[in-house]
Design an enzyme around this catalytic site. Structure first.
Site, mmCIF file in Angstrom:
data_model
loop_
_atom_site.group_PDB
_atom_site.id
_atom_site.type_symbol
_atom_site.label_atom_id
_atom_site.label_comp_id
_atom_site.label_asym_id
_atom_site.label_seq_id
_atom_site.Cartn_x
_atom_site.Cartn_y
_atom_site.Cartn_z
ATOM 1 N N HIS A 24 48.600 -80.919 -16.690
ATOM 2 C CA HIS A 24 49.142 -82.262 -16.445
ATOM 3 C C HIS A 24 48.670 -83.238 -17.520
ATOM 4 O O HIS A 24 49.483 -83.936 -18.144
ATOM 5 C CB HIS A 24 48.682 -82.735 -15.063
ATOM 6 N N GLU A 25 47.365 -83.285 -17.741
ATOM 7 C CA GLU A 25 46.824 -84.223 -18.729
ATOM 8 C C GLU A 25 47.169 -83.790 -20.155
ATOM 9 O O GLU A 25 47.425 -84.634 -21.018
ATOM 10 C CB GLU A 25 45.308 -84.349 -18.557
ATOM 11 N N HIS A 28 50.614 -85.039 -20.979
ATOM 12 C CA HIS A 28 50.592 -86.456 -21.369
ATOM 13 C C HIS A 28 50.171 -86.589 -22.835
ATOM 14 O O HIS A 28 50.811 -87.304 -23.623
ATOM 15 C CB HIS A 28 49.601 -87.231 -20.505
#
Length: 210
Positions: A24-25, A28
């Protein structure tokens, strides 16, 4: 609670948490990097090493309550000039979409193992928990309340006046999110607003993917 978890569910949560939070990170950071923002790259966040992304307290809460957090990736919207708003929305959306991709991949793995008759109940529960955890991450992060990705997406896509109102009440939306989570916890699920809202799409996606 943690002590009520079976070993296979606990193992599935650990795997789902590490993979889900890390990717997820990373999504980003990678998306921001591709759009011209070097901030996350310079801070060592453009990596698949979980240690760069995971917060210990966030891990513990995710294991116990099913909700937690990772270290947020720093983003500089000015680096997306002249499309700052569009770039920020794309970066914000990248994390939840990655969780949906993770859920789909593990769901496909379950289907493959079932077709090959190479799965038992323990392995199924582990993998299904990984799928479920990432579906929850996907949907939870799309809620338009600060500090979730859905808040930043809403700020970017809503009409200017509505967006300005949402920004003006950012603190209140953060408080609202905390209150909703706490109500579900202290009432032992009797006032689980998140479960009521997210339950149907979670079940739909789980049945679809698994």
């Amino acid at each position: 609670m943690l002590y009520n978890l079976t070993p296979e569910i606990l193992l599935g949560r650990v795997i789902g948490l590490v993979i889900g939070f890390t990717l997820h990170e990373w999504a980003h950071a990678y998306t921001a990097y591709r759009l011209g923002d070097m901030t996350a790259y310079r801070q060592g966040r453009l990596t698949l090493d979980p240690r760069a992304h995971i917060e210990p307290i966030g891990i513990i809460l995710a294991l116990i309550a099913g909700f937690g957090w990772a270290r947020p990736v720093p983003v500089n919207p000015r680096a997306f000039y002249p499309n700052e708003t569009r770039g920020f929305v794309i970066v914000s959306l990248a994390g939840p979409v990655m969780n949906l991709i993770v859920a789909a991949v593990f769901g496909l793995l379950i289907r493959l193992l079932i077709n090959l008759d190479m799965i038992n109940s323990f392995l199924y529960t582990v993998l299904a928990t990984v799928v479920l955890f990432n579906i929850v991450l996907f949907l939870f992060n799309l809620i338009p309340l600060s500090p979730l990705d859905g808040y930043r997406i809403a700020v970017g896509v809503l009409p200017r006046e509505s967006s300005a109102t949402l920004v003006r009440y950012e603190r209140e939306t953060t408080f609202a999110l905390m209150l909703i989570i706490m109500l579900g916890a202290i009432t032992n699920g009797r006032l689980d607003l998140l479960g009521t809202v997210l339950g149907p799409p979670i079940r739909f996606l789980f049945r679809t993917l698994v």
